[in-house]
Design an enzyme around this catalytic site. Structure first.
Site, mmCIF file in Angstrom:
data_model
loop_
_atom_site.group_PDB
_atom_site.id
_atom_site.type_symbol
_atom_site.label_atom_id
_atom_site.label_comp_id
_atom_site.label_asym_id
_atom_site.label_seq_id
_atom_site.Cartn_x
_atom_site.Cartn_y
_atom_site.Cartn_z
ATOM 1 N N HIS A 174 29.096 4.896 -21.836
ATOM 2 C CA HIS A 174 29.362 6.330 -21.928
ATOM 3 C C HIS A 174 29.268 6.798 -23.381
ATOM 4 O O HIS A 174 28.725 7.873 -23.674
ATOM 5 C CB HIS A 174 30.743 6.619 -21.341
ATOM 6 C CG HIS A 174 31.071 8.063 -21.222
ATOM 7 N ND1 HIS A 174 32.361 8.513 -21.052
ATOM 8 C CD2 HIS A 174 30.297 9.187 -21.252
ATOM 9 C CE1 HIS A 174 32.360 9.828 -20.969
ATOM 10 N NE2 HIS A 174 31.119 10.266 -21.096
ATOM 11 N N GLU B 240 25.728 7.280 -24.410
ATOM 12 C CA GLU B 240 25.209 8.553 -23.891
ATOM 13 C C GLU B 240 25.502 9.697 -24.860
ATOM 14 O O GLU B 240 24.654 10.567 -25.096
ATOM 15 C CB GLU B 240 25.831 8.834 -22.521
ATOM 16 C CG GLU B 240 25.504 10.198 -21.941
ATOM 17 C CD GLU B 240 26.637 10.762 -21.102
ATOM 18 O OE1 GLU B 240 27.011 11.935 -21.326
ATOM 19 O OE2 GLU B 240 27.166 10.040 -20.236
ATOM 20 N N HIS B 241 26.688 9.698 -25.453
ATOM 21 C CA HIS B 241 27.083 10.759 -26.385
ATOM 22 C C HIS B 241 26.359 10.645 -27.723
ATOM 23 O O HIS B 241 26.060 11.658 -28.361
ATOM 24 C CB HIS B 241 28.594 10.702 -26.620
ATOM 25 C CG HIS B 241 29.401 11.382 -25.564
ATOM 26 N ND1 HIS B 241 30.180 12.489 -25.810
ATOM 27 C CD2 HIS B 241 29.534 11.117 -24.235
ATOM 28 C CE1 HIS B 241 30.772 12.875 -24.683
ATOM 29 N NE2 HIS B 241 30.407 12.055 -23.715
ATOM 30 N N GLU C 287 37.470 14.198 -22.336
ATOM 31 C CA GLU C 287 36.996 14.124 -20.954
ATOM 32 C C GLU C 287 37.990 13.355 -20.091
ATOM 33 O O GLU C 287 38.328 13.767 -18.974
ATOM 34 C CB GLU C 287 35.631 13.431 -20.888
ATOM 35 C CG GLU C 287 34.460 14.255 -21.374
ATOM 36 C CD GLU C 287 33.152 13.511 -21.176
ATOM 37 O OE1 GLU C 287 32.983 12.885 -20.107
ATOM 38 O OE2 GLU C 287 32.310 13.538 -22.085
#
Length: 596
Positions: free
Chosen positions: A77, A80-81, A156
């Site tokens: 994750h 991805e950022h 998030e």
């Protein structure tokens, strides 16, 4: 957002420069499609969309949270950022977002268990530069943005914490063996505090992860544009041939490894037959019954899980949902599914009433009575064949999506998961109407193989010696399901006439060659086709076929009350009457909605 070996990427690959429409597409879709492969092993789909003034594109990698190293949960994750915060050609971290703003574009991304998908849209005039900026070559992974993106991921996760459904599902998954049990999202602890304490350089680990998984034969690209298929293919080849094909092994062969996570079977007798009592942040109690079933991704043509979920959520006569409502135990029921290459986790979530929460043992008895009933009677071919017919109608009447970048994302995900020929259909099309696999899965849905979770608003007043999850902060306690209860529920027989097998679907067209009739569009005003008049006060109007050529009819019933009866009491009585009518018609309307 999943084994030194994995399901092969893109089964049944086509030759380079394949002809248009080498992919099964809906009959209602006027666009042309092409699947092709780059020299570095990357697969791609081009879609010619002549009616669009935008271009959408997506790139996906066959890696996700199940690939996270055990000591850095959330690394996939985090990548991805970080991936588009500057490249060697475009080093400014904000340059990509600035470019999208100037070109009227948008972008998004997500990381799930086995896929990471990036998707975008721009005006067509900016398409070529957007692809160049987006081509995954030489990302910088600048350390100065490490803290900012970790904080974004932590934010998030903080938003997810109050979600009872997410916390209950996580508590069930946490009992799995292997990476399915791990925390997938990441937070400031897993991506900052703990790595620093262990001397782990997060950016170095990020670069290693990227080098290992972001290579040509492990990735796909999708473009949707008003440009020709040839032009789109040429652009993708130009911009993405530079993506590494992989790594040379000791024989000099280029390799791009697939998933490297543990292939251990996630669920067996050691971690099933469990009861999880957990704290609810909501005032509404819920009960979950989950089964760790074998993987079904490669059986997508038979759709056994779709058939199972239909059986479970069916609300007609003799259904589990209706039985629980009639007994006052539940307000609703819904299936939940996680599918990956090592397991299918199928759950049943029941929204309990206060009576149901107090008598959850009775709710479990009804659930397993229904499952036993389905298993004993067996799923028949007649039902599955009508589900297949409905799926064909739904598929072939599907229009192009209104979101060009969301559609590109879906195609990219499907190209990594299914045969290229079925990249549009994915798991929405029931191709082989064979109920045998569904019946085999029903055989495995016994209490001793279940994980049961009770999300309880009154947890803290009932439970002692509980544990607290380090990521969600939820208080919980895991107990073994008493063996005598499991044995008793495994042989439960339903109350006579309590359940019925769902019948074959009604209200669906029998013909497979439906045609659009001319002259049904563009009515300037609705036409009155029946007027009962008088006291009946009933009129039927025809307003044409509408914007989409779909083989279905919409019926809208409108009731009016006279002015002299428009007082508060009358309006309240009318609302109650309509609610009662909706409840009375729930079975019939559900059957109709199932048929489209």
């Amino acid at each position: 957002m999943r084994n030194a070996a994995s399901v092969g990427l893109c089964v049944g690959l086509s030759a380079l420069g394949a002809a248009a429409n080498d992919i099964l597409k809906p009959e209602a879709d006027y666009r042309d499609f092409r699947h092709y492969q780059l020299n570095n092993g990357m697969h791609a789909i081009a879609v010619h969309h002549p009616r669009s003034n935008e271009s959408g594109f997506a790139v996906a990698a066959n890696t996700g949270s199940l690939y996270d190293p055990q000591d850095v949960p959330g690394l996939a994750h985090f990548l991805e950022h970080m991936l588009f915060l500057g490249t060697s050609k475009y080093p400014e971290p904000e340059s990509y977002d600035s470019f999208l703003t100037e070109s009227g574009g948008a972008n998004n991304a997500y990381t799930d268990e086995e896929k990471t998908v990036f998707f975008n849209k721009v005006t067509d005039s900016s398409f070529e530069e957007a692809l160049d900026r987006f081509s995954f070559k030489s990302p910088l992974f600048s350390r100065q943005y490490e803290e900012k993106e970790v904080n974004a991921i932590d934010a998030e996760h903080q938003k997810n914490i109050p979600n009872d459904d997410e916390r209950a599902w996580y508590s069930i998954r946490s009992l799995a063996k292997g990476p399915m049990s791990r925390f997938a999202t990441g937070n400031s602890s897993t991506l900052s505090t703990t790595p620093k304490a262990k001397g782990i350089d997060l950016v170095d680990r990020l670069k290693d992860f990227h080098t290992q998984y972001y290579c040509g034969s492990n990735m796909v690209a999708v473009t949707i544009s008003p440009r020709s298929l040839d032009e789109q293919e040429a652009l993708i080849r130009e911009k993405f041939e530079g993506v590494s094909a992989g790594h040379a092994d000791w024989l000099g062969m280029v390799q791009c490894p697939g998933p490297m996570f543990d292939t251990v079977k996630p669920f067996d007798e050691s971690n099933t037959g469990k009861f999880i009592h957990l704290q609810s942040f909501s005032s509404e109690p819920s009960l979950w019954v989950a089964f760790g079933l074998p993987p079904t991704l490669t059986s997508y043509k038979k759709q056994p899980i779709s058939v199972l979920t239909y059986l479970l959520e069916y609300t007609g006569q003799g259904s589990l949902a209706k039985r629980l409502r009639l007994l006052g135990l539940a307000d609703g029921l819904s299936p939940v599914v996680d599918k990956n290459t090592v397991s299918t986790l199928l759950g049943i979530k029941v929204d309990l009433t206060q009576k149901g929460a107090a008598h959850r043992g009775l709710v479990l008895q009804e659930i397993f009575s229904y499952i036993n009933f389905l298993r004993d009677h067996g799923v028949g071919h007649d039902l599955v064949s009508t589900l297949a017919q409905q799926s064909r109608i739904d598929f072939h009447t599907t229009q192009p999506s209104s979101s060009i970048m969301e559609e590109a994302a879906g195609l990219a995900h499907n190209l990594l998961t299914y045969e290229p020929y079925h990249a549009i259909a994915g798991d929405s099309l029931l191709i082989d109407a064979d109920p045998r696999l569904t019946n085999q899965l029903l055989q495995q849905m016994s209490p001793s193989k279940a994980i049961i979770a009770f999300s309880d608003p009154q947890f803290t007043s009932k439970v002692e010696d509980f544990d607290t999850d380090p990521y969600y902060g939820v208080q919980f306690k895991v107990l073994d399901l008493p063996q005598h209860h499991a044995i008793a529920m495994a042989v439960l027989t339903a109350t006579p006439n309590a359940f019925r097998m769902p019948p074959p679907l009604m209200h669906i067209p029998k013909a497979s060659d439906l045609k659009i009739l001319p002259g049904l569009f563009g009515l300037s005003a609705p036409e009155l086709i029946s007027d009962q008049g008088g006291n009946a006060g009933t009129a039927v109007w025809w307003q044409g076929q509408g914007a989409f050529a779909l083989p279905r009819i919409a019926v809208q019933l409108t009731g009016n009350i006279t002015k002299e009866k428009a007082d508060l009491l009358s309006r309240t009585q009318g609302s109650v009457a309509l609610a009662a009518l909706a409840e009375y018609l729930q079975e019939e309307t559900w059957i109709s909605k199932t048929a489209g």
